[in-house]
Structures are given as C-alpha cells and as structure tokens.
Motif scaffolding. Structure first.
Motif, PDB file in Angstrom:
ATOM      1  N   VAL A   1       3.792   1.884   2.703  1.00  0.00           N
ATOM      2  CA  VAL A   1       4.857   2.820   2.355  1.00  0.00           C
ATOM      3  C   VAL A   1       4.246   4.212   2.276  1.00  0.00           C
ATOM      4  N   TRP A   2       4.792   5.132   3.037  1.00  0.00           N
ATOM      5  CA  TRP A   2       4.300   6.503   3.099  1.00  0.00           C
ATOM      6  C   TRP A   2       5.163   7.389   2.204  1.00  0.00           C
TER       7      TRP A   2
ATOM      8  N   PRO B   1       8.361   2.444   6.057  1.00  0.00           N
ATOM      9  CA  PRO B   1       9.186   3.418   5.347  1.00  0.00           C
ATOM     10  C   PRO B   1       8.429   4.681   4.977  1.00  0.00           C
ATOM     11  N   VAL B   2       9.133   5.803   5.064  1.00  0.00           N
ATOM     12  CA  VAL B   2       8.621   7.100   4.624  1.00  0.00           C
ATOM     13  C   VAL B   2       9.573   7.598   3.541  1.00  0.00           C
ATOM     14  N   VAL B   3       9.029   7.797   2.350  1.00  0.00           N
ATOM     15  CA  VAL B   3       9.812   8.242   1.201  1.00  0.00           C
ATOM     16  C   VAL B   3       9.564   9.735   1.011  1.00  0.00           C
ATOM     17  N   HIS B   4      10.627  10.504   0.930  1.00  0.00           N
ATOM     18  CA  HIS B   4      10.518  11.949   0.747  1.00  0.00           C
ATOM     19  C   HIS B   4      10.763  12.282  -0.712  1.00  0.00           C
ATOM     20  N   LYS B   5       9.899  13.123  -1.286  1.00  0.00           N
ATOM     21  CA  LYS B   5      10.013  13.444  -2.704  1.00  0.00           C
ATOM     22  C   LYS B   5       9.888  14.941  -2.946  1.00  0.00           C
ATOM     23  N   ASN B   6      10.401  15.347  -4.101  1.00  0.00           N
ATOM     24  CA  ASN B   6      10.308  16.734  -4.542  1.00  0.00           C
ATOM     25  C   ASN B   6       9.585  16.859  -5.871  1.00  0.00           C
ATOM     26  N   TRP B   7       9.216  15.762  -6.475  1.00  0.00           N
ATOM     27  CA  TRP B   7       8.575  15.739  -7.792  1.00  0.00           C
ATOM     28  C   TRP B   7       7.246  15.011  -7.681  1.00  0.00           C
TER      29      TRP B   7
ATOM     30  N   THR C   1      -8.701   2.859   6.797  1.00  0.00           N
ATOM     31  CA  THR C   1      -9.199   1.482   6.684  1.00  0.00           C
ATOM     32  C   THR C   1      -8.204   0.627   5.905  1.00  0.00           C
ATOM     33  N   LEU C   2      -7.688   1.164   4.804  1.00  0.00           N
ATOM     34  CA  LEU C   2      -6.703   0.433   4.000  1.00  0.00           C
ATOM     35  C   LEU C   2      -5.429   0.158   4.787  1.00  0.00           C
ATOM     36  N   VAL C   3      -4.952   1.163   5.515  1.00  0.00           N
ATOM     37  CA  VAL C   3      -3.732   1.002   6.308  1.00  0.00           C
ATOM     38  C   VAL C   3      -3.933  -0.098   7.348  1.00  0.00           C
ATOM     39  N   GLU C   4      -5.061  -0.073   8.031  1.00  0.00           N
ATOM     40  CA  GLU C   4      -5.345  -1.093   9.037  1.00  0.00           C
ATOM     41  C   GLU C   4      -5.381  -2.482   8.402  1.00  0.00           C
TER      42      GLU C   4
ATOM     43  N   LEU D   1       0.874  -1.169   0.000  1.00  0.00           N
ATOM     44  CA  LEU D   1       0.000   0.000   0.000  1.00  0.00           C
ATOM     45  C   LEU D   1       0.907   1.214   0.000  1.00  0.00           C
ATOM     46  N   VAL D   2       0.749   2.083  -1.008  1.00  0.00           N
ATOM     47  CA  VAL D   2       1.541   3.304  -1.102  1.00  0.00           C
ATOM     48  C   VAL D   2       0.606   4.480  -0.856  1.00  0.00           C
ATOM     49  N   VAL D   3       0.837   5.196   0.239  1.00  0.00           N
ATOM     50  CA  VAL D   3       0.002   6.325   0.641  1.00  0.00           C
ATOM     51  C   VAL D   3       0.763   7.606   0.299  1.00  0.00           C
TER      52      VAL D   3
END
Length: 187
Positions: free
Chosen positions: A50-51, A79-85, A37-40, A12-14
């Motif tokens: 994955v955030w 995991p928390v992914v940081h993005k600029n795009w 609900t999806l995360v749970e 699951l990618v939030v």
C-alpha cells in the motif's frame, strides 16, 4: 495479535517516498534500496503493498516533487492512498483499503521519521493494528534549524521507543529489512 481479530493479513505500507520529500533525506539511497527490497519481497509472498502519497500547498498533487521516486514503481492494482495530514489514516481511505484486504498487521517504511512515520504508527496502534517499523527503511531530513536532533538520532530514537511499544492486545516493534518476513508478530 491486533484487536482486529478478523484481519489475519499483513501489508507493507510505504509512506511518502516522494521525490521532494526524500530529496535531502538522510541516507536516502540506502533507505530507498531497502524499501525496494521490501516491496519485492512483499510482492513475492503475495503481501499487499500500500503506497501513501502526501499532498499540501508545498507538495501539490501531480507535481514533479509529488511523484513517488522512480526507483519504486507502483504496480497496477496496488492501492495508492492520498493524504493531507501526518497520520495516513486521517481523512483517507487507508482503513477501507486495509479492511478490504483483511489486514491487521502493518509493516511500515518511508519518510519522514519524525512526522508522517510516527503519526501513522501511533494512528495504527490506536485503531487496533499491530505495527512493525522497518528500522533501516525510514528516513528524515535534517531539521536542526528548528531544534531537532540530527536525523540519525531521530531515527535511532524512533527505533528505540517503537521496538518496545505495546498497547492492550496490540504490538509495535521493529525489524531490519533482512528480518522482515511479512508474518504477524508473536503475541
């Protein structure tokens, strides 16, 4: 059925469910509830969550508006992914995070439908992933002043075209929150 044959797992990618990003989003509370609900459900089934968090000049890292909404607490180890795009794969470690977990199928939810959601979905397919958009768990702002249709039309149109999206060896598709099972789509 992704072209990433050694990746049998689903994640699951939030995407960008941050205070400032969704503050004025269409149906914000209902969408956040569906994402919760999806995360749970993902956590219960052992599916990776994955955030993704966006940063830029208008959304500086560490600021109050940059924080993920309080209704969606990130657990230790997720995991928390940081993005600029817009595309969450672009110049980030998302591919490495997914590869380490042997993920070939993404279930995508979050914001903004007409920017980061669409960009990441297309980026996933282009990189060999299957990508399911959760049809009632993404949202956007009203960008009518720049010529965009109303948010509910942007969301409906994205659901329509993603439902039928395919590429050789890869599939798109949509599912409502209640339908998501965190299994790979049938070929």
């Amino acid at each position: 059925m992704s072209t990433l044959t050694d990746r049998p797992e689903t994640a699951l990618v939030v995407i960008d469910v941050q205070r400032q990003v969704v503050a004025a989003a269409w149906e914000r509370d209902a969408v956040v509830k569906n994402i919760a609900t999806l995360v749970e459900r993902a956590r219960e089934t052992g599916t990776a969550v994955v955030w993704v968090q966006h940063n830029d000049a208008d959304l500086p890292r560490g600021g109050d508006g940059w924080q993920i909404v309080p209704e969606l607490p990130v657990r230790d180890g997720e995991p928390v992914v940081h993005k600029n795009w817009g595309d969450a794969f672009e110049a980030t470690e998302l591919e490495d995070v997914l590869a380490a977990r042997r993920v070939g199928h993404l279930v995508v939810a979050g914001a903004q439908t007409d920017a980061c959601i669409r960009s990441t979905l297309h980026g996933a397919i282009a990189r060999g992933y299957d990508a399911t958009l959760v049809s009632d768990a993404h949202t956007t702002d009203d960008n009518g002043e720049w010529g965009a249709p109303p948010p509910e039309q942007v969301i409906a149109h994205t659901n329509l075209y993603w439902r039928f999206h395919r590429a050789p060896g890869r599939s798109g598709g949509t599912a409502g929150t209640a339908e998501v099972t965190f299994t790979r789509p049938a070929p």
